[in-house]
Write a protein that holds these residues in place. Sequence first.
Motif, PDB file in Angstrom:
ATOM      1  N   SER A 145     -24.294  -7.638   0.765  1.00 24.84           N
ATOM      2  CA  SER A 145     -24.659  -6.261   0.406  1.00 24.84           C
ATOM      3  C   SER A 145     -24.243  -5.915  -1.012  1.00 24.84           C
ATOM      4  O   SER A 145     -24.886  -5.109  -1.670  1.00 24.84           O
ATOM      5  CB  SER A 145     -23.996  -5.275   1.361  1.00 24.84           C
ATOM      6  OG  SER A 145     -24.603  -5.357   2.611  1.00 24.84           O
ATOM      7  N   LEU A 146     -23.138  -6.503  -1.476  1.00 27.13           N
ATOM      8  CA  LEU A 146     -22.637  -6.104  -2.789  1.00 27.13           C
ATOM      9  C   LEU A 146     -23.239  -6.919  -3.923  1.00 27.13           C
ATOM     10  O   LEU A 146     -23.063  -6.582  -5.082  1.00 27.13           O
ATOM     11  CB  LEU A 146     -21.108  -6.254  -2.835  1.00 27.13           C
ATOM     12  CG  LEU A 146     -20.314  -5.149  -2.182  1.00 27.13           C
ATOM     13  CD1 LEU A 146     -18.849  -5.501  -2.168  1.00 27.13           C
ATOM     14  CD2 LEU A 146     -20.507  -3.849  -2.903  1.00 27.13           C
ATOM     15  N   THR A 147     -23.929  -8.000  -3.614  1.00 30.12           N
ATOM     16  CA  THR A 147     -24.398  -8.889  -4.672  1.00 30.12           C
ATOM     17  C   THR A 147     -25.902  -8.767  -4.908  1.00 30.12           C
ATOM     18  O   THR A 147     -26.579  -8.098  -4.146  1.00 30.12           O
ATOM     19  CB  THR A 147     -24.019 -10.336  -4.341  1.00 30.12           C
ATOM     20  OG1 THR A 147     -24.384 -10.573  -2.997  1.00 30.12           O
ATOM     21  CG2 THR A 147     -22.559 -10.576  -4.525  1.00 30.12           C
ATOM     22  N   PRO A 148     -26.432  -9.435  -5.949  1.00 29.38           N
ATOM     23  CA  PRO A 148     -27.735  -9.093  -6.508  1.00 29.38           C
ATOM     24  C   PRO A 148     -28.876  -8.842  -5.531  1.00 29.38           C
ATOM     25  O   PRO A 148     -29.243  -9.713  -4.756  1.00 29.38           O
ATOM     26  CB  PRO A 148     -28.079 -10.328  -7.348  1.00 29.38           C
ATOM     27  CG  PRO A 148     -26.784 -10.846  -7.763  1.00 29.38           C
ATOM     28  CD  PRO A 148     -25.849 -10.568  -6.639  1.00 29.38           C
TER      29      PRO A 148
ATOM     30  N   ASN B 191       2.959   5.527  -5.675  1.00 20.51           N
ATOM     31  CA  ASN B 191       2.964   5.218  -7.094  1.00 20.51           C
ATOM     32  C   ASN B 191       4.369   5.207  -7.678  1.00 20.51           C
ATOM     33  O   ASN B 191       4.612   5.734  -8.754  1.00 20.51           O
ATOM     34  CB  ASN B 191       2.095   6.243  -7.836  1.00 20.51           C
ATOM     35  CG  ASN B 191       1.425   5.617  -9.018  1.00 20.51           C
ATOM     36  OD1 ASN B 191       1.664   4.448  -9.303  1.00 20.51           O
ATOM     37  ND2 ASN B 191       0.609   6.361  -9.699  1.00 20.51           N
TER      38      ASN B 191
ATOM     39  N   ILE C  18     -20.687  -8.876  -8.460  1.00 21.16           N
ATOM     40  CA  ILE C  18     -20.898  -7.436  -8.326  1.00 21.16           C
ATOM     41  C   ILE C  18     -21.332  -6.874  -9.670  1.00 21.16           C
ATOM     42  O   ILE C  18     -22.282  -6.085  -9.762  1.00 21.16           O
ATOM     43  CB  ILE C  18     -19.614  -6.732  -7.843  1.00 21.16           C
ATOM     44  CG1 ILE C  18     -19.353  -7.058  -6.374  1.00 21.16           C
ATOM     45  CG2 ILE C  18     -19.721  -5.233  -8.006  1.00 21.16           C
ATOM     46  CD1 ILE C  18     -18.040  -6.538  -5.864  1.00 21.16           C
ATOM     47  N   ILE C  19     -20.675  -7.309 -10.748  1.00 22.30           N
ATOM     48  CA  ILE C  19     -21.009  -6.773 -12.060  1.00 22.30           C
ATOM     49  C   ILE C  19     -22.415  -7.219 -12.483  1.00 22.30           C
ATOM     50  O   ILE C  19     -23.244  -6.410 -12.916  1.00 22.30           O
ATOM     51  CB  ILE C  19     -19.940  -7.180 -13.086  1.00 22.30           C
ATOM     52  CG1 ILE C  19     -18.627  -6.469 -12.728  1.00 22.30           C
ATOM     53  CG2 ILE C  19     -20.363  -6.787 -14.487  1.00 22.30           C
ATOM     54  CD1 ILE C  19     -17.456  -6.922 -13.511  1.00 22.30           C
TER      55      ILE C  19
ATOM     56  N   LEU D 186       1.890   1.741  -3.486  1.00 28.53           N
ATOM     57  CA  LEU D 186       0.759   2.187  -4.310  1.00 28.53           C
ATOM     58  C   LEU D 186       0.434   3.646  -4.046  1.00 28.53           C
ATOM     59  O   LEU D 186       0.164   4.412  -4.979  1.00 28.53           O
ATOM     60  CB  LEU D 186      -0.480   1.343  -4.005  1.00 28.53           C
ATOM     61  CG  LEU D 186      -0.610   0.020  -4.732  1.00 28.53           C
ATOM     62  CD1 LEU D 186      -1.843  -0.699  -4.259  1.00 28.53           C
ATOM     63  CD2 LEU D 186      -0.704   0.253  -6.228  1.00 28.53           C
ATOM     64  N   LEU D 187       0.487   4.047  -2.770  1.00 27.26           N
ATOM     65  CA  LEU D 187       0.163   5.434  -2.424  1.00 27.26           C
ATOM     66  C   LEU D 187       1.133   6.390  -3.087  1.00 27.26           C
ATOM     67  O   LEU D 187       0.744   7.457  -3.553  1.00 27.26           O
ATOM     68  CB  LEU D 187       0.230   5.625  -0.914  1.00 27.26           C
ATOM     69  CG  LEU D 187      -1.032   5.334  -0.120  1.00 27.26           C
ATOM     70  CD1 LEU D 187      -0.737   5.413   1.355  1.00 27.26           C
ATOM     71  CD2 LEU D 187      -2.126   6.311  -0.473  1.00 27.26           C
TER      72      LEU D 187
ATOM     73  N   ILE E 287       0.833  -1.204   0.000  1.00 25.56           N
ATOM     74  CA  ILE E 287       0.000   0.000   0.000  1.00 25.56           C
ATOM     75  C   ILE E 287       0.866   1.251   0.000  1.00 25.56           C
ATOM     76  O   ILE E 287       0.532   2.237  -0.660  1.00 25.56           O
ATOM     77  CB  ILE E 287      -0.981  -0.023   1.191  1.00 25.56           C
ATOM     78  CG1 ILE E 287      -2.093  -1.015   0.881  1.00 25.56           C
ATOM     79  CG2 ILE E 287      -1.575   1.345   1.446  1.00 25.56           C
ATOM     80  CD1 ILE E 287      -3.151  -1.123   1.915  1.00 25.56           C
TER      81      ILE E 287
ATOM     82  N   LEU F  41     -16.474 -10.664  -7.461  1.00 25.27           N
ATOM     83  CA  LEU F  41     -16.316  -9.601  -8.454  1.00 25.27           C
ATOM     84  C   LEU F  41     -17.291  -9.805  -9.612  1.00 25.27           C
ATOM     85  O   LEU F  41     -17.919  -8.865 -10.092  1.00 25.27           O
ATOM     86  CB  LEU F  41     -14.877  -9.571  -8.984  1.00 25.27           C
ATOM     87  CG  LEU F  41     -13.852  -8.922  -8.067  1.00 25.27           C
ATOM     88  CD1 LEU F  41     -12.483  -8.958  -8.729  1.00 25.27           C
ATOM     89  CD2 LEU F  41     -14.231  -7.487  -7.779  1.00 25.27           C
TER      90      LEU F  41
ATOM     91  N   ASN G  51     -25.034  -5.379 -10.581  1.00 22.46           N
ATOM     92  CA  ASN G  51     -25.285  -4.016 -11.020  1.00 22.46           C
ATOM     93  C   ASN G  51     -26.218  -3.975 -12.206  1.00 22.46           C
ATOM     94  O   ASN G  51     -27.101  -3.124 -12.265  1.00 22.46           O
ATOM     95  CB  ASN G  51     -23.974  -3.345 -11.354  1.00 22.46           C
ATOM     96  CG  ASN G  51     -23.351  -2.786 -10.127  1.00 22.46           C
ATOM     97  OD1 ASN G  51     -23.831  -1.816  -9.610  1.00 22.46           O
ATOM     98  ND2 ASN G  51     -22.333  -3.431  -9.622  1.00 22.46           N
ATOM     99  N   PHE G  52     -26.044  -4.903 -13.149  1.00 20.70           N
ATOM    100  CA  PHE G  52     -26.940  -4.879 -14.303  1.00 20.70           C
ATOM    101  C   PHE G  52     -28.366  -5.207 -13.877  1.00 20.70           C
ATOM    102  O   PHE G  52     -29.311  -4.540 -14.308  1.00 20.70           O
ATOM    103  CB  PHE G  52     -26.449  -5.837 -15.385  1.00 20.70           C
ATOM    104  CG  PHE G  52     -25.324  -5.261 -16.174  1.00 20.70           C
ATOM    105  CD1 PHE G  52     -25.570  -4.251 -17.092  1.00 20.70           C
ATOM    106  CD2 PHE G  52     -24.018  -5.673 -15.973  1.00 20.70           C
ATOM    107  CE1 PHE G  52     -24.534  -3.688 -17.810  1.00 20.70           C
ATOM    108  CE2 PHE G  52     -22.978  -5.111 -16.677  1.00 20.70           C
ATOM    109  CZ  PHE G  52     -23.235  -4.118 -17.600  1.00 20.70           C
TER     110      PHE G  52
END
Lengths: 89, 166, 129
Positions: B118-121, B27, B75-76, B24-25, B21, B72, B79-80
């Motif tokens: 919470s994140l799924t359909p 970069n 999640i996509i 990454l912070l 991290i 993941l 969203n649809f």
Amino acid sequence: MLDIAIQIVGLILCASLILTLYRLLVGPKLPDRILALDTMFIHGIALILLYGIAIENAIYFEAALLIAMLGFVSTSALCKYLLRGDIIE
Amino acid sequence: MKQSSFRMFPMPFHSMLLFVIWLLLNNSLSAGHLLLATILAIIIPWAVSSMTTERPRIKKPMLAISYVFLVLKDIISANFSVALLVVGPLKKLSPGFVAVPLDIETELGITLLASTVSLTPGTVSAEISADQKWLYVHALHLENPEELIEEVKSRYEAPLKEIFGC
Amino acid sequence: MNFYVEAIASAILVFGGVFLLVGSIGLARLPDVYMRLHAPTKATTLGIAGVLIASCIIQSYRQESLSISELLITLFLIITAPIAANMIAKAALHHEIDPIERTKGQELIATAKERTSPPAPEAEEGKEA
């Protein structure tokens, strides 16, 4: 093409922010307003990143990260306040 | 206790996370930042290792990775499906509350399951009962409560249980 | 700028923007607070991820070195969005905000607020404390 995309997304974000503002003002209850505020924070991050792309400068990343963190902390603090009537226990 | 046995890396996973991290912070991969990241990855776990509570270990790392990809993907697709429900006619939506019985006992497992839900359909986890046996879920479009409970349990809870081996 | 890179980045950017808009439409349109939670937590997470990935691609291309620090924000938001949603749902339950009438399973709201096990029909699975 990227310029056009940036303009389109800018317009979309403005429309989206207006809808969020509507929910923030209308309510009807406090959790609705907190939810609207949380969504506004996320739109703020998106707008800052979009601005960073538009002016070809990567320096705005830190600002976006700070807004993401502050947004989460303030949302949880407000919810805690609603739940307990107190933020620091 | 941890103080009695001196260890170079009291929390190896967290050290690695801090290292990555920090890079990454900033970069960058310059020598200075690599050195600073190493120093931070050693010092911060030393400072905080006495404050941690016991955590369940990941027993099956490969399964954990495949679980991340499953989430993941969901999640996509979530969203649809939510986007279609939200933009479509609202009169047809029949929301509902469901109580899902929990088999996972560790706190980390429950947290991960609630976040995944919470994140799924079409579902948001709303509350957990104080004895950590029930997860209350709100569904945006609920057709069959039993089906939803079955899906949550088989699709998300079973792999999580296997990952943490409990 | 390379045409293909620009095209892909633009497409992802617009995709993210559209999902942010869908989240806000849901926030403005849906009838009660529990249903409103769904739109912002899901749609805006994917929307912001789209914008961030587009930003990643463009900044990497411009600086001619991999710039993946934006992924940190995406990761942070994916971790925090469900927690924020959960806390708002808790607050709404605590304030006894009524869901719209056609909500199923309304008898669970009282037990959810008290954080106890749900009433009889589901409890027969031998799970009660």
